[in-house]
Design an enzyme around this catalytic site. Structure first.
Site, short mmCIF file in Angstrom:
data_model
loop_
_atom_site.label_atom_id
_atom_site.label_comp_id
_atom_site.label_asym_id
_atom_site.label_seq_id
_atom_site.Cartn_x
_atom_site.Cartn_y
_atom_site.Cartn_z
N ARG A 35 23.02 -1.97 -3.01
CA ARG A 35 23.15 -1.41 -3.98
C ARG A 35 24.50 -1.26 -4.89
O ARG A 35 24.47 -1.36 -5.98
CB ARG A 35 22.56 0.09 -3.94
CG ARG A 35 21.22 0.25 -3.79
CD ARG A 35 20.60 1.57 -3.71
NE ARG A 35 19.27 1.40 -3.44
CZ ARG A 35 18.64 2.76 -3.10
NH1 ARG A 35 18.90 3.63 -2.43
NH2 ARG A 35 17.46 2.51 -2.73
N LYS A 198 -2.53 3.88 1.98
CA LYS A 198 -3.64 4.91 1.48
C LYS A 198 -4.26 4.39 0.07
O LYS A 198 -3.26 3.95 -0.75
CB LYS A 198 -3.09 6.10 1.25
CG LYS A 198 -3.07 6.81 2.63
CD LYS A 198 -2.54 8.33 2.28
CE LYS A 198 -2.37 9.09 3.42
NZ LYS A 198 -1.90 10.50 2.85
N GLY A 354 9.18 -0.21 -1.67
CA GLY A 354 9.97 -0.19 -0.60
C GLY A 354 9.52 -1.10 0.68
O GLY A 354 10.02 -1.88 1.18
N GLY A 377 9.75 3.59 -6.31
CA GLY A 377 9.12 4.42 -7.21
C GLY A 377 9.01 4.04 -8.57
O GLY A 377 7.95 3.91 -9.24
P1 AMP Z 1 2.76 2.32 1.60
O1 AMP Z 1 3.93 2.78 1.58
O2 AMP Z 1 1.52 2.74 1.01
O3 AMP Z 1 2.84 0.74 1.15
O4 AMP Z 1 2.14 1.77 3.00
C1 AMP Z 1 3.13 1.20 3.99
C2 AMP Z 1 2.61 1.71 5.25
O5 AMP Z 1 1.08 1.28 5.56
C3 AMP Z 1 3.39 0.80 6.46
O6 AMP Z 1 4.09 1.81 7.20
C4 AMP Z 1 2.16 0.38 7.40
O7 AMP Z 1 2.43 0.51 8.54
C5 AMP Z 1 0.96 1.08 6.94
N1 AMP Z 1 -0.34 0.34 6.97
C6 AMP Z 1 -0.56 -0.81 6.50
N2 AMP Z 1 -1.82 -1.17 7.06
C7 AMP Z 1 -2.37 -0.31 7.95
C8 AMP Z 1 -3.57 -0.10 8.40
N3 AMP Z 1 -4.56 -0.90 8.61
N4 AMP Z 1 -3.80 1.25 9.25
C9 AMP Z 1 -2.81 2.28 9.12
N5 AMP Z 1 -1.47 2.17 8.52
C10 AMP Z 1 -1.31 0.75 7.84
#
Ligand code: AMP
Length: 396
Positions: A35, A198, A354, A377
């Site tokens: 950064r 999610k 991220g 973000g």
């Molecule tokens: P995000 O911050 O929403 O982009 O989510 C990233 C996180 O989602 C990572 O730490 C992954 O390990 C988790 N992730 C990805 N695929 C899955 C899955 N099928 N089940 C549970 N967690 C997941």
């Protein structure tokens, strides 16, 4: 765009909002200085024009006023080395000492202010605090894309005091330019790949992407709420009951708009959330009880790869599986490789947020895609279609 290149800073004292929120180890050594190095072109431009730079930033999340652990003093030596000059330091970002040091600056000098977040007024976007900071300089440059989605005193409110004397630094300009290339004038076909844990975290992005994308590829944990909404069996996979209705709406809206949604036809299912789990490649809509989908399967990789290689613009946010564990990294890795291949054939590929940036770096492919955004973000809010306060403040 109100861009730093269009100005000359001779004899100007330029207040630059940088993002020096770098990780420090227990000896206060910087463990990743990217950064800081990213901000050097903006600082050097000011100095080379014959101006002086007053740098302001936050570091960490101090809760109750000053704390040595969050002091920007720890960055002084390294910054001085990188700039090849002796950086001065103000122990308080406002007040008499800061004013005096700012007044004494000669062309070519650099002053670093102490952590802005030692004042709660910073995050509150307090106008008086912003005005005190503004008095230190006579031109304002915002180069902190990572905080552009916050209406903080130093990222947005301060700009009011610099009408006609404010602009974006190089990082900000590059981030905006690349995000616009995707969201405002994409070469088609435009494919957005959305993954991660999610549905609820990505819903606004998916809704906004329905307005611009030709294809939306969905992977990661959110897959299974979609699959269940379509009547599939998802075993113990991640599931958000309260989002089922919304996913159905997304699918029907996509149909109306002619946006193709691609879900993984197969998955790597595991009997526990662990690297040494027993795994099976199964159809994503027929996962046994006791098993959970933790990565996309071989057929899905092939399908997604095909869509990616036929696209001219590709945006990727969120991993395809639990890429942190080697047993479930393959889907994310293969998608990263497909993006690198598409880039080599001339497509524009932007990676943002991220976890996708972390994934692409894990597979050593950062240099093989068109652009990896630095702003988690902030970039997500931009893709959600929101107007970022840090951008608006400069444009107003
Ligand atoms: P995000 O911050 O929403 O982009 O989510 C990233 C996180 O989602 C990572 O730490 C992954 O390990 C988790 N992730 C990805 N695929 C899955 C899955 N099928 N089940 C549970 N967690 C997941």
């Amino acid at each position: 765009m109100n861009f730093i290149e269009h100005y000359n800073f001779k004899n100007k004292k330029v207040l630059i909002r940088v993002d020096f929120n770098v990780p420090l180890n227990s000896d206060f050594q910087i463990t990743d200085d990217s950064r800081i190095t990213a901000a050097l072109p903006t600082i050097r431009k000011v100095l080379q024009d014959g101006g002086s730079a007053i740098l302001m930033s936050h570091l960490g999340r101090p809760k109750e006023g000053p704390a040595d652990k969050f002091s920007l003093r720890h960055l002084m030596d390294h910054l001085s080395t990188l700039l090849n000059l002796k950086v001065r330091f103000a122990e308080d970002c406002i007040g008499d000492q800061a004013s005096k040091l700012a007044q004494e600056l000669n062309p070519g000098d650099v002053l670093l202010l102490e952590n802005l977040r030692f004042y709660k007024e910073e995050e509150k976007g307090d106008r008086n605090f912003a005005e005190k900071l503004a008095k230190l300089g006579d031109f304002y440059v915002n180069d902190a894309f990572g905080t552009a989605h916050r209406a903080h005193a130093s990222t947005a409110i301060i700009a009011d005091f610099f009408k006609g004397h404010k602009c974006f630094g190089y990082i900000m300009a590059k981030e905006i330019e690349n995000a616009d290339k995707v969201m405002k004038s994409p070469q088609r076909p435009f494919t957005a790949i959305v993954g991660g844990a999610k549905v609820s975290d990505k819903i606004l992005i998916i809704e906004n992407l329905l307005q611009v994308a030709d294809h939306i590829i969905i992977g990661g944990g959110m897959t299974y709420t979609f699959i269940k909404a379509m009547g599939g069996k998802i075993g113990n996979s991640l599931f958000e009951e309260e989002r089922v209705q919304l996913t159905r709406e997304i699918l029907s809206r996509a149909k109306e708009k002619g946006v193709q949604i691609h879900l993984p036809t197969d998955s790597v299912a595991a009997d526990k959330f662990a690297n040494d789990a027993r795994t099976a490649n199964t159809s994503s809509d027929d996962i046994e009880e006791g098993y959970m989908g933790l990565d996309i399967g071989e057929k899905a990789i092939e399908d997604f790869r095909k869509v990616i290689l036929e696209s001219k613009t590709i945006l990727w946010n969120g991993p395809m599986g639990v890429f942190e564990m080697s047993s479930f990294e393959n889907g994310t890795k293969q998608i990263a490789l497909a993006l690198a291949e598409a880039t080599r054939s001339g497509s524009f590929t932007l990676i943002g947020g991220g976890d996708s940036a972390a994934a692409i770096s894990k597979f050593n492919l950062t240099g093989d895609v068109s652009y990896v955004s630095t702003g988690g973000g902030a970039l997500l809010e931009y893709f959600e279609g929101k107007e970022l306060p840090g951008i608006k403040a400069i444009n107003d």
